[in-house]
Design a protein around this motif. Structure first.
Motif, PDB file in Angstrom:
ATOM      1  N   ASP A   1       0.900  -1.014   0.058  1.00  0.00           N
ATOM      2  CA  ASP A   1      -0.314  -0.158   0.285  1.00  0.00           C
ATOM      3  C   ASP A   1       0.963   1.500  -0.210  1.00  0.00           C
ATOM      4  O   ASP A   1       0.244   3.005  -0.581  1.00  0.00           O
ATOM      5  N   ARG A   2       2.182   0.796   0.461  1.00  0.00           N
ATOM      6  CA  ARG A   2       2.879   2.251   0.516  1.00  0.00           C
ATOM      7  C   ARG A   2       4.393   1.870   0.540  1.00  0.00           C
ATOM      8  O   ARG A   2       4.900   0.919   1.127  1.00  0.00           O
ATOM      9  N   VAL A   3       5.256   2.714  -0.371  1.00  0.00           N
ATOM     10  CA  VAL A   3       6.492   2.034  -0.346  1.00  0.00           C
ATOM     11  C   VAL A   3       7.656   3.217  -0.416  1.00  0.00           C
ATOM     12  O   VAL A   3       6.705   4.245  -0.360  1.00  0.00           O
ATOM     13  N   ASN A   4       8.538   2.480   0.784  1.00  0.00           N
ATOM     14  CA  ASN A   4       8.992   4.314   0.794  1.00  0.00           C
ATOM     15  C   ASN A   4      10.838   4.070   0.490  1.00  0.00           C
ATOM     16  O   ASN A   4      11.100   3.277   0.539  1.00  0.00           O
ATOM     17  N   LEU A   5      11.096   5.256  -0.396  1.00  0.00           N
ATOM     18  CA  LEU A   5      12.278   4.874  -1.420  1.00  0.00           C
ATOM     19  C   LEU A   5      13.485   5.731  -0.344  1.00  0.00           C
ATOM     20  O   LEU A   5      13.785   7.008  -0.687  1.00  0.00           O
ATOM     21  N   GLY A   6      13.849   5.988   0.770  1.00  0.00           N
ATOM     22  CA  GLY A   6      14.687   6.508   1.644  1.00  0.00           C
ATOM     23  C   GLY A   6      16.439   7.002   1.091  1.00  0.00           C
ATOM     24  O   GLY A   6      17.080   6.566   2.456  1.00  0.00           O
ATOM     25  N   LEU A   7      16.989   6.685   0.094  1.00  0.00           N
ATOM     26  CA  LEU A   7      17.842   6.843  -0.717  1.00  0.00           C
ATOM     27  C   LEU A   7      18.297   7.966  -1.250  1.00  0.00           C
ATOM     28  O   LEU A   7      17.535   8.712  -1.693  1.00  0.00           O
ATOM     29  N   ILE A   8      19.379   9.027  -1.075  1.00  0.00           N
ATOM     30  CA  ILE A   8      19.810   9.617  -1.528  1.00  0.00           C
ATOM     31  C   ILE A   8      20.674   9.417  -1.755  1.00  0.00           C
ATOM     32  O   ILE A   8      22.087   8.309  -1.191  1.00  0.00           O
ATOM     33  N   PRO A   9      21.733  10.266  -3.010  1.00  0.00           N
ATOM     34  CA  PRO A   9      21.308  11.484  -3.717  1.00  0.00           C
ATOM     35  C   PRO A   9      19.453  11.246  -4.755  1.00  0.00           C
ATOM     36  O   PRO A   9      19.138  11.813  -5.093  1.00  0.00           O
ATOM     37  N   SER A  10      19.858   9.878  -4.893  1.00  0.00           N
ATOM     38  CA  SER A  10      18.736  10.055  -5.332  1.00  0.00           C
ATOM     39  C   SER A  10      18.009   8.262  -5.356  1.00  0.00           C
ATOM     40  O   SER A  10      19.446   6.828  -4.994  1.00  0.00           O
ATOM     41  N   SER A  11      17.032   7.888  -5.315  1.00  0.00           N
ATOM     42  CA  SER A  11      16.696   6.824  -5.414  1.00  0.00           C
ATOM     43  C   SER A  11      15.988   6.082  -6.620  1.00  0.00           C
ATOM     44  O   SER A  11      15.544   5.263  -6.866  1.00  0.00           O
ATOM     45  N   GLU A  12      15.800   6.352  -7.569  1.00  0.00           N
ATOM     46  CA  GLU A  12      15.647   6.397  -8.846  1.00  0.00           C
ATOM     47  C   GLU A  12      15.629   4.577  -9.710  1.00  0.00           C
ATOM     48  O   GLU A  12      14.694   4.788 -10.353  1.00  0.00           O
ATOM     49  N   GLU A  13      17.320   4.208  -9.364  1.00  0.00           N
ATOM     50  CA  GLU A  13      17.568   2.855  -9.301  1.00  0.00           C
ATOM     51  C   GLU A  13      16.193   2.384  -8.820  1.00  0.00           C
ATOM     52  O   GLU A  13      16.215   0.711  -9.412  1.00  0.00           O
ATOM     53  N   GLY A  14      15.660   2.655  -8.081  1.00  0.00           N
ATOM     54  CA  GLY A  14      14.227   1.619  -7.166  1.00  0.00           C
ATOM     55  C   GLY A  14      13.705   2.111  -8.044  1.00  0.00           C
ATOM     56  O   GLY A  14      12.162   1.282  -7.329  1.00  0.00           O
ATOM     57  N   TRP A  15      13.041   3.047  -8.222  1.00  0.00           N
ATOM     58  CA  TRP A  15      11.361   3.422  -9.145  1.00  0.00           C
ATOM     59  C   TRP A  15      10.754   2.026  -9.764  1.00  0.00           C
ATOM     60  O   TRP A  15       9.221   1.763  -9.562  1.00  0.00           O
ATOM     61  N   PRO A  16      11.369   1.170 -11.060  1.00  0.00           N
ATOM     62  CA  PRO A  16      10.841   0.455 -11.448  1.00  0.00           C
ATOM     63  C   PRO A  16      10.437  -0.791 -10.250  1.00  0.00           C
ATOM     64  O   PRO A  16       9.299  -1.496 -10.224  1.00  0.00           O
TER      65      PRO A  16
END
Length: 455
Positions: A315-330
């Motif tokens: 129901d909810r996804v946390n993507l708490g990586l900086i500078p970018s979490s874009e690799e985890g979007w898929p």
């Protein structure tokens, strides 16, 4: 019986590993009354003045009465006070040095801020060792630090002057004593590996595991192996205030449980899938789930979250990586429930131009949490709910909004391609977490995603 009260002059210990226990301190003493029976108040003022001029008066303690009708002025440890007494010819009753157990602290010492107390202790240490205090050393002493239980974590730019290295263990013993700690560690630069491993050196003590309590949640971790960012406290408080009852969370970058635990402990998420590939963080995560009694509501997925095999659960996804979490979007798109969708919390560092003075009050970044900031954020949330995305766009920096729109479009495309049907994405909120670097801001995008009904 007082040490040194036998009549012989008590030698002052040298500040090193074998010096006298810290509850014994040297004092300059003389009889309160002279041979004619008169009080020696004039001598007390004279001696005090001369000790202050010679920078030998120990201001941490008070003048006090001692056995035998004597008075005692506290002086600094080292040979300097003994030599001063031999060189000076003082009128009145004779003076001598002795050590007093558990001297009475001065009022000033009892109310000193920690940073000021640290500087005073270090200046005193250098004087005892015959070294000079300088502006360079003043700048080199930290004004802030992280405290984790009985361990103090110093910043990497502190104590870098060459003189400090010459002092040896006594320096770290002095720092720890001044700050009320048992252990000391110092940060270095974050290692350039994919795990963003810390470079931390333990300076005093042997065990590097610490416990930190944050908003009622207990975190334990090895300070030399895992990072803990106090700057994320506003986001952890925001997560804790969310209503997630009955929901399933997927945390793609769980670390030691920075956000997983607030979701489970305070936001009442029904279950969490926590992904982490750093073995040191995994060990801390297991301990922290047990410490907080939520181990039965969380499944740990060890390894690269990009290879996660979960689908259609969150129901909810946390993507708490900086500078970018874009690799985890898929991956985030795959784990969202395909029938109802859910919310993605996407962390990202966004570069923005300096804010014009007129806008600074409205677009100020939080650096530390306080009640006024929390009230302001709460009012901002109410405005966004009532006025929609127009109000939200007006309150955030243009660069944040541009990035959020691009991220929403990219996520929408990934979901549409994955499920072979149109999806809709809506920007719910953009949260400013902290300033990461000059003109670079750590923000969080709350993005609602759900499939569009068939036409």
């Amino acid at each position: 019986m007082l040490p040194g009260a036998s009549g012989r002059r008590a030698p002052l210990p040298v500040p090193a590993r074998h010096r006298a226990p810290p509850h014994f301190r040297p004092h300059l003493t003389w009889r309160r009354r002279n041979a004619s029976g008169k009080r020696s108040g004039g001598k007390r003022r004279l001696v005090r003045q001369r000790l202050e001029e010679a920078q030998l008066l120990d201001t941490r303690y008070r003048l006090q009465k001692v056995l035998g009708g004597n008075v005692a002025l506290p002086v600094l440890e080292g040979k300097a006070a003994e030599q001063w007494l031999q060189d000076k010819e003082l009128q009145g009753p004779p003076c001598r040095l002795l050590c007093i157990q558990d001297p009475v602290p001065s009022k000033a010492a009892s109310v000193q801020p920690p940073a000021q107390k640290l500087r005073c202790e270090l200046r005193r240490l250098l004087l005892e060792l015959g070294e000079c205090w300088s502006e360079e050393l003043e700048r080199d002493v930290p004004r802030t630090w992280q405290r984790h239980g009985d361990l103090i974590l110093l910043s990497e730019d502190s104590f870098s002057a060459a003189l400090w290295a010459k002092l040896g263990p006594v320096l770290w013993e002095t720092v720890a004593s001044a700050l009320g700690a048992q252990r000391l560690a110092k940060r270095g630069r974050v290692l350039p590996d994919k795990m963003r491993s810390p470079s931390v050196t333990l300076l005093l003590g042997h065990n590097s595991w610490v416990e930190h309590v944050d908003n009622g949640i207990r975190y334990t971790f090895d300070v030399t192996k895992c990072m803990f960012s106090p700057g994320n406290i506003t986001e952890k408080l925001r997560v804790a205030s969310m209503q997630c009852s009955g929901e399933v969370l997927v945390d793609l970058y769980a670390g030691i449980g920075y956000f997983t635990l607030p979701y489970l402990v305070h936001a009442a998420a029904a279950f969490a899938h926590a992904c982490e590939w750093n073995p040191h963080a995994l060990e801390a995560l297991r301990r922290n789930l047990a410490l907080n009694g939520v181990q039965d509501r969380c499944q740990i997925h060890a390894g690269d979250s990009r290879q996660l095999q979960l689908r259609d659960v969150a129901d909810r996804v946390n993507l708490g990586l900086i500078p970018s979490s874009e690799e985890g979007w898929p991956v985030a798109c795959r784990v969202l429930k395909k029938g109802t969708g859910g919310v993605l919390h996407i962390h990202h560092n966004v570069e923005a131009r300096p804010v014009p003075p007129v806008l600074k009050d409205e677009q100020r970044l939080p650096k530390e949490s306080n009640s006024e900031q929390e009230d302001e954020e709460h009012r901002a949330s109410e405005e966004m709910e009532s006025s929609g995305q127009e109000v939200l766009a007006a309150r955030v920096r243009p660069e944040w909004w541009s990035w959020a729109e691009a991220a929403a479009a990219r996520i929408r495309g990934l979901l549409t391609e994955l499920h072979s049907q149109p999806w809709q994405t809506s920007i719910l909120h953009i949260e400013a977490v902290k300033s990461y670097a000059p003109h670079v801001h750590h923000i969080v995008l709350d993005l609602e995603c759900h499939p569009m009904p068939p036409t």
